[in-house]
Design a protein around this motif. Structure first.
Motif, PDB file in Angstrom:
ATOM      1  N   LYS A 218     -44.266  24.790  23.554  1.00 31.01           N
ATOM      2  CA  LYS A 218     -44.358  23.386  23.147  1.00 31.01           C
ATOM      3  C   LYS A 218     -43.747  23.651  21.585  1.00 31.01           C
ATOM      4  O   LYS A 218     -42.976  22.808  20.986  1.00 31.01           O
ATOM      5  N   GLU A 219     -44.387  24.373  20.896  1.00 35.26           N
ATOM      6  CA  GLU A 219     -44.031  24.642  19.550  1.00 35.26           C
ATOM      7  C   GLU A 219     -42.877  25.009  19.058  1.00 35.26           C
ATOM      8  O   GLU A 219     -42.294  24.905  17.946  1.00 35.26           O
ATOM      9  N   THR A 266     -51.061  28.459  22.822  1.00 33.59           N
ATOM     10  CA  THR A 266     -50.753  28.520  21.457  1.00 33.59           C
ATOM     11  C   THR A 266     -50.468  29.975  21.034  1.00 33.59           C
ATOM     12  O   THR A 266     -49.912  30.195  20.043  1.00 33.59           O
ATOM     13  N   LYS A 269     -47.171  31.248  20.810  1.00 33.44           N
ATOM     14  CA  LYS A 269     -46.039  30.084  20.455  1.00 33.44           C
ATOM     15  C   LYS A 269     -44.737  30.578  19.918  1.00 33.44           C
ATOM     16  O   LYS A 269     -43.793  29.862  19.623  1.00 33.44           O
TER      17      LYS A 269
END
Length: 332
Positions: A218-219, A266, A269
């Motif tokens: 996502k990042e 995360t 990431k």
């Protein structure tokens, strides 16, 4: 999970203060399966530990002078990969009291009650396992803790690979002599060219890439989208057309889709990956003995109903020429 009127969430059914009870399951990531977006093709195995293999075309011919015997050519077997299946289970249970108060709730003044949908969504727990395991193929692909692709030494998906003919090849992305480069326009272009140079086990170069997926956490989605669609820079409009912009990519015969692997943690990431879908169609598979299913006959014991769901599947990868990856850390 026991949904009784003695604890949450069952207690909400009979709480006179609560006049609207909403089921939020459809707002969760596990309500959607996206493994096919990552380049996996479904298939149904015939045995639990099925073995996958491939055969190359013949090697190149040999220069032969007049009167000399013809060169004896061969095809090469790829290294076999053994499927590993994982069984995931989930059980939800609710009491007789739950059912009684649910029936009463239908005639009460509560405006909205979606509680009845909860048992039918038991399989949603298993969707999460499927999504996570397919993401692990990528972000854990630099080691062998989750998946191996066979090879001479049970190799990781992303490493320097032993070839039957020719020198070893690596599908860890390298850009400007930097191994595992951070995601950027030039690194993306270099990664695609690196994949274009991949060779089969007979030392014949693969067809050039055509339909590519850029898989990111996502990042990295904003930057990946910017690089895909920005004609210039992307950080400076005076740099001219960027090497991974839509015009340049199109003129090279590449199509590129940005795909977010939502369940890459995360901690990973900076990782990013390329998948060529024409190659992955015969190399990356979602093997389902059975998909998430709900027991058709709920079990009733001691005043409690038990609702069971399970799935039996495993992602499996045969070979590595369909993908390349980078940790984004500039560390080899």
């Amino acid at each position: 999970m026991l949904m009784s009127t003695q604890n949450a969430p069952g207690v909400d059914i009979v709480n006179p203060v609560i006049r609207a009870l909403y089921n939020k399951a459809l707002e969760e990531q596990s309500s959607e399966l996206y493994y096919q977006d990552l380049g996996f093709t479904e298939y149904s195995p015939d045995v639990p530990q099925e073995q996958l293999n491939g055969v190359t075309g013949p090697g190149k011919g040999a220069l032969t002078v007049e009167g000399q015997n013809f060169f004896s050519n061969t095809k090469q077997r790829e290294y076999p990969t053994t499927l590993v299946l994982h069984k995931y289970t989930s059980e939800l249970s609710w009491t007789q009291e739950d059912l009684h108060w649910l029936e009463k709730a239908n005639t009460s003044s509560k405006r909205v009650i979606d509680f009845k949908a909860m048992p039918s969504q038991a399989v949603q727990a298993l969707n999460q396992n499927i999504n996570e395991d397919h993401c692990k193929v990528f972000y854990l692909g630099f080691g062998t803790t989750f998946l191996t692709i066979g090879g001479a030494t049970n190799e990781a998906l992303y490493q320097s690979h032993t070839m039957r003919l020719g020198a070893a090849q690596s599908n860890i992305i390298t850009s400007n002599a930097v191994v595992n480069p951070p995601f950027a326009s030039q690194a993306l272009s270099d990664g695609i060219i690196q994949m274009d140079r991949f060779r089969a086990q007979n030392n014949i170069q693969e067809l050039k890439c055509r339909n590519l997926k850029l898989i990111v956490p996502k990042e990295l989605m904003p930057l990946a989208t910017q690089v895909k669609w920005s004609e210039y820079g992307p950080q400076n409009a005076n740099l001219g057309l960027q090497v991974s912009g839509p015009s340049i990519m199109s003129k090279q015969g590449y199509s590129l889709d940005v795909v977010v692997a939502h369940d890459i943690p995360t901690a990973y990431k900076a990782y990013w990956f390329l998948v060529e879908t024409n190659r992955s169609a015969k190399r990356a598979f979602s093997a389902f003995a059975w998909k998430p299913r709900l027991n058709e006959h709920p079990d009733f014991r001691k005043g409690t109903w038990f609702n069971d769901a399970d799935t039996f599947f495993g992602p499996v990868v045969q070979g590595w020429q369909h993908t390349a990856g980078s940790k984004g850390t500039s560390v080899a």
